[in-house]
Design an enzyme around this catalytic site. Structure first.
Site, PDB file in Angstrom:
ATOM      1  N   HIS A  66     105.745 -16.630 -37.498  1.00 58.15           N
ATOM      2  CA  HIS A  66     105.015 -17.756 -36.906  1.00 58.15           C
ATOM      3  C   HIS A  66     103.963 -18.354 -37.815  1.00 58.15           C
ATOM      4  O   HIS A  66     103.396 -19.397 -37.518  1.00 58.15           O
ATOM      5  CB  HIS A  66     104.442 -17.421 -35.527  1.00 58.15           C
ATOM      6  CG  HIS A  66     103.614 -16.195 -35.473  1.00 58.15           C
ATOM      7  ND1 HIS A  66     102.264 -16.213 -35.580  1.00 58.15           N
ATOM      8  CD2 HIS A  66     103.962 -14.887 -35.337  1.00 58.15           C
ATOM      9  CE1 HIS A  66     101.805 -14.980 -35.505  1.00 58.15           C
ATOM     10  NE2 HIS A  66     102.797 -14.154 -35.362  1.00 58.15           N
ATOM     11  N   HIS A  92      95.616 -16.931 -42.735  1.00 59.59           N
ATOM     12  CA  HIS A  92      96.904 -17.535 -42.391  1.00 59.59           C
ATOM     13  C   HIS A  92      96.678 -19.003 -42.055  1.00 59.59           C
ATOM     14  O   HIS A  92      95.531 -19.459 -41.955  1.00 59.59           O
ATOM     15  CB  HIS A  92      97.541 -16.788 -41.211  1.00 59.59           C
ATOM     16  CG  HIS A  92      96.699 -16.874 -39.978  1.00 59.59           C
ATOM     17  ND1 HIS A  92      95.793 -15.905 -39.634  1.00 59.59           N
ATOM     18  CD2 HIS A  92      96.584 -17.847 -39.025  1.00 59.59           C
ATOM     19  CE1 HIS A  92      95.171 -16.267 -38.528  1.00 59.59           C
ATOM     20  NE2 HIS A  92      95.626 -17.445 -38.146  1.00 59.59           N
ATOM     21  N   HIS A  94      97.839 -22.766 -39.913  1.00 62.05           N
ATOM     22  CA  HIS A  94      98.438 -23.453 -38.765  1.00 62.05           C
ATOM     23  C   HIS A  94      98.744 -24.873 -39.216  1.00 62.05           C
ATOM     24  O   HIS A  94      97.845 -25.574 -39.694  1.00 62.05           O
ATOM     25  CB  HIS A  94      97.461 -23.485 -37.585  1.00 62.05           C
ATOM     26  CG  HIS A  94      97.119 -22.118 -37.061  1.00 62.05           C
ATOM     27  ND1 HIS A  94      97.791 -21.523 -36.029  1.00 62.05           N
ATOM     28  CD2 HIS A  94      96.174 -21.233 -37.456  1.00 62.05           C
ATOM     29  CE1 HIS A  94      97.278 -20.317 -35.794  1.00 62.05           C
ATOM     30  NE2 HIS A  94      96.284 -20.115 -36.654  1.00 62.05           N
ATOM     31  N   HIS A 119      92.758 -19.954 -41.282  1.00 59.82           N
ATOM     32  CA  HIS A 119      91.907 -18.964 -40.620  1.00 59.82           C
ATOM     33  C   HIS A 119      91.722 -17.739 -41.498  1.00 59.82           C
ATOM     34  O   HIS A 119      92.704 -17.131 -41.917  1.00 59.82           O
ATOM     35  CB  HIS A 119      92.537 -18.538 -39.285  1.00 59.82           C
ATOM     36  CG  HIS A 119      92.512 -19.620 -38.260  1.00 59.82           C
ATOM     37  ND1 HIS A 119      93.390 -19.686 -37.206  1.00 59.82           N
ATOM     38  CD2 HIS A 119      91.673 -20.687 -38.132  1.00 59.82           C
ATOM     39  CE1 HIS A 119      93.084 -20.741 -36.469  1.00 59.82           C
ATOM     40  NE2 HIS A 119      92.058 -21.376 -37.023  1.00 59.82           N
ATOM     41  N   THR A 199      93.712 -17.405 -31.091  1.00 58.62           N
ATOM     42  CA  THR A 199      94.445 -18.590 -30.628  1.00 58.62           C
ATOM     43  C   THR A 199      95.911 -18.285 -30.330  1.00 58.62           C
ATOM     44  O   THR A 199      96.676 -19.184 -29.999  1.00 58.62           O
ATOM     45  CB  THR A 199      94.370 -19.736 -31.659  1.00 58.62           C
ATOM     46  OG1 THR A 199      95.057 -19.325 -32.849  1.00 58.62           O
ATOM     47  CG2 THR A 199      92.932 -20.102 -31.987  1.00 58.62           C
ATOM     48  N   THR A 200      96.305 -17.030 -30.488  1.00 58.27           N
ATOM     49  CA  THR A 200      97.662 -16.597 -30.118  1.00 58.27           C
ATOM     50  C   THR A 200      97.525 -15.343 -29.253  1.00 58.27           C
ATOM     51  O   THR A 200      96.466 -14.710 -29.248  1.00 58.27           O
ATOM     52  CB  THR A 200      98.516 -16.254 -31.364  1.00 58.27           C
ATOM     53  OG1 THR A 200      97.973 -15.080 -31.985  1.00 58.27           O
ATOM     54  CG2 THR A 200      98.564 -17.386 -32.360  1.00 58.27           C
TER      55      THR A 200
HETATM   56  S1  B30 Z   1      93.698 -16.504 -34.957  1.00 59.96           S
HETATM   57  O1  B30 Z   1      92.973 -16.531 -36.193  1.00 59.96           O
HETATM   58  O2  B30 Z   1      92.899 -16.726 -33.780  1.00 59.96           O
HETATM   59  N1  B30 Z   1      94.826 -17.594 -35.001  1.00 59.96           N
HETATM   60  C1  B30 Z   1      95.528 -12.421 -34.505  1.00 59.96           C
HETATM   61  C2  B30 Z   1      94.560 -12.653 -35.468  1.00 59.96           C
HETATM   62  C3  B30 Z   1      94.010 -13.910 -35.617  1.00 59.96           C
HETATM   63  C4  B30 Z   1      94.425 -14.953 -34.804  1.00 59.96           C
HETATM   64  C5  B30 Z   1      95.402 -14.741 -33.860  1.00 59.96           C
HETATM   65  C6  B30 Z   1      95.951 -13.459 -33.701  1.00 59.96           C
HETATM   66  C7  B30 Z   1      96.080 -11.055 -34.315  1.00 59.96           C
HETATM   67  O3  B30 Z   1      95.582 -10.116 -34.873  1.00 59.96           O
HETATM   68  N2  B30 Z   1      97.155 -10.904 -33.536  1.00 59.96           N
HETATM   69  C8  B30 Z   1      97.777  -9.630 -33.223  1.00 59.96           C
HETATM   70  C9  B30 Z   1      98.598  -9.164 -34.370  1.00 59.96           C
HETATM   71  N3  B30 Z   1      99.912  -9.788 -34.446  1.00 59.96           N
HETATM   72  C10 B30 Z   1     100.508  -9.423 -35.684  1.00 59.96           C
HETATM   73  C11 B30 Z   1     100.267 -10.427 -36.715  1.00 59.96           C
HETATM   74  O4  B30 Z   1      99.315 -10.295 -37.495  1.00 59.96           O
HETATM   75  O5  B30 Z   1     101.050 -11.450 -36.836  1.00 59.96           O
HETATM   76  C12 B30 Z   1     100.781  -9.416 -33.378  1.00 59.96           C
HETATM   77  C13 B30 Z   1     101.566 -10.573 -32.819  1.00 59.96           C
HETATM   78  O6  B30 Z   1     101.373 -11.784 -33.202  1.00 59.96           O
HETATM   79  O7  B30 Z   1     102.418 -10.406 -31.937  1.00 59.96           O
HETATM   80 CU1  B30 Z   1     101.968 -12.195 -35.108  1.00 59.96          CU
HETATM   81 ZN    ZN Z   2      94.985 -18.613 -36.690  1.00 58.17          ZN
END
Ligand code: B30
Ligand code: ZN
Length: 258
Positions: A66, A92, A94, A119, A199-200
């Site tokens: 993603h 990463h 967006h 981010h 945000t996810t």
């Molecule tokens: S964000 O910066 O708000 N977009 C995570 C970290 C930062 C943001 C969003 C999510 C996060 O740590 N998510 C859980 C970990 N992920 C694994 C991953 O790093 O890539 C699990 C998942 O989502 O199912 Cu994909």
């Molecule tokens: Zn992000």
């Protein structure tokens, strides 16, 4: 399974709260940053970034289905205006793209979406690691910066050329000889800050957001390469990986500029 959620089709964003209750909370991200409603706080000090300017480092980079994610070393950290230190974990992107070439930032400013948003994810240094921090109320901080198209930026050349090596989800590569500080906007002093969430999914409401006012300049060609280089789990080009803006509710956005 991992990554069951999506931005469209399947468990799309309107349905995230069904599986991940926090996604339906009152402190969600991203938001629209409305300049007129921002509270000016002249006591907000500049963010202090440590280890971002380190040269000759190697950074693992992955297509996780993603987004494109770069692992950051714990020698990189950020200290906020309160003196709280956060250790870097990953960065990463967006983006939008697709046939209509839409902008794909997550935060908007006065309703306007920027082209790309980066981010830099950090966790509070008082916790041993990200896993310990990720469920704590003061666990995380994300430094966000926008990319606009303007002119070629050679600091992004190796990042962009490495994308060809991680076309498919699960593929990894290594970024060499880059300096993360060079990949940030020039002005690190002026920012918006507010309390929000990931945000996810799982949309945990424990993120202190710092959104830089200044933006990173790339050429249109460079933007198009980022938008069109990687594929998702359905073997489609990964486009429009951003969440809709969420209601502000009782929150106040602060900024150290007017
Ligand atoms: S964000 O910066 O708000 N977009 C995570 C970290 C930062 C943001 C969003 C999510 C996060 O740590 N998510 C859980 C970990 N992920 C694994 C991953 O790093 O890539 C699990 C998942 O989502 O199912 Cu994909
Ligand atoms: Zn992000």
């Amino acid at each position: 399974a991992q990554h069951e959620w999506t931005y469209s089709g399947g468990l799309e964003e309107e349905q995230w709260p069904l599986e991940y209750p926090s996604c339906g909370g009152q402190k969600q991200s991203p938001i629209d940053l409305q300049r007129r409603k921002v509270q000016f706080n002249p006591y907000l000090k500049p963010l202090n970034l440590t280890g971002y300017g380190e040269e000759d480092m190697e950074f693992p980079m992955i297509n996780n289905g993603h987004t494109v994610q770069i692992t950051l070393p714990p020698t990189m950290s950020m200290t906020d205006s309160d003196g709280t230190r956060y250790i870097a974990l990953q960065m990463h992107y967006h983006w939008g793209g697709g046939s209509s070439e839409v902008s794909g930032s997550e935060h908007t400013i006065d309703g306007i979406r920027r082209v790309i948003e980066i981010h830099f994810v950090h966790y509070n240094a008082k916790y041993a690691n990200y896993d310990e921090a990720k469920d704590k109320s003061d666990g995380l901080a994300v430094l966000a910066a926008f990319i606009q198209d303007y002119a070629e930026n050679t600091y992004y050349s190796s990042f962009i050329s490495e994308l060809a090596n991680i076309q498919y989800p699960g593929q990894t590569t290594t970024l060499n000889g880059i300096d993360i500080q060079d990949m940030l906007p020039g002005d690190l002093y002026h920012y918006y800050t507010y309390s929000g969430s990931l945000t996810t999914p799982p949309c945990t409401e424990n993120v202190k957001w710092f959104v830089l006012e200044d933006s990173i300049k790339l050429s249109r060609t460079q933007v198009l390469k980022i938008e069109n280089s990687v594929k998702n789990h359905n073997n489609e080009t990964l486009h429009n990986g951003y969440r809709k803006t969420q209601p502000l509710h009782q929150r106040v956005v602060e900024a150290n500029f007017l």
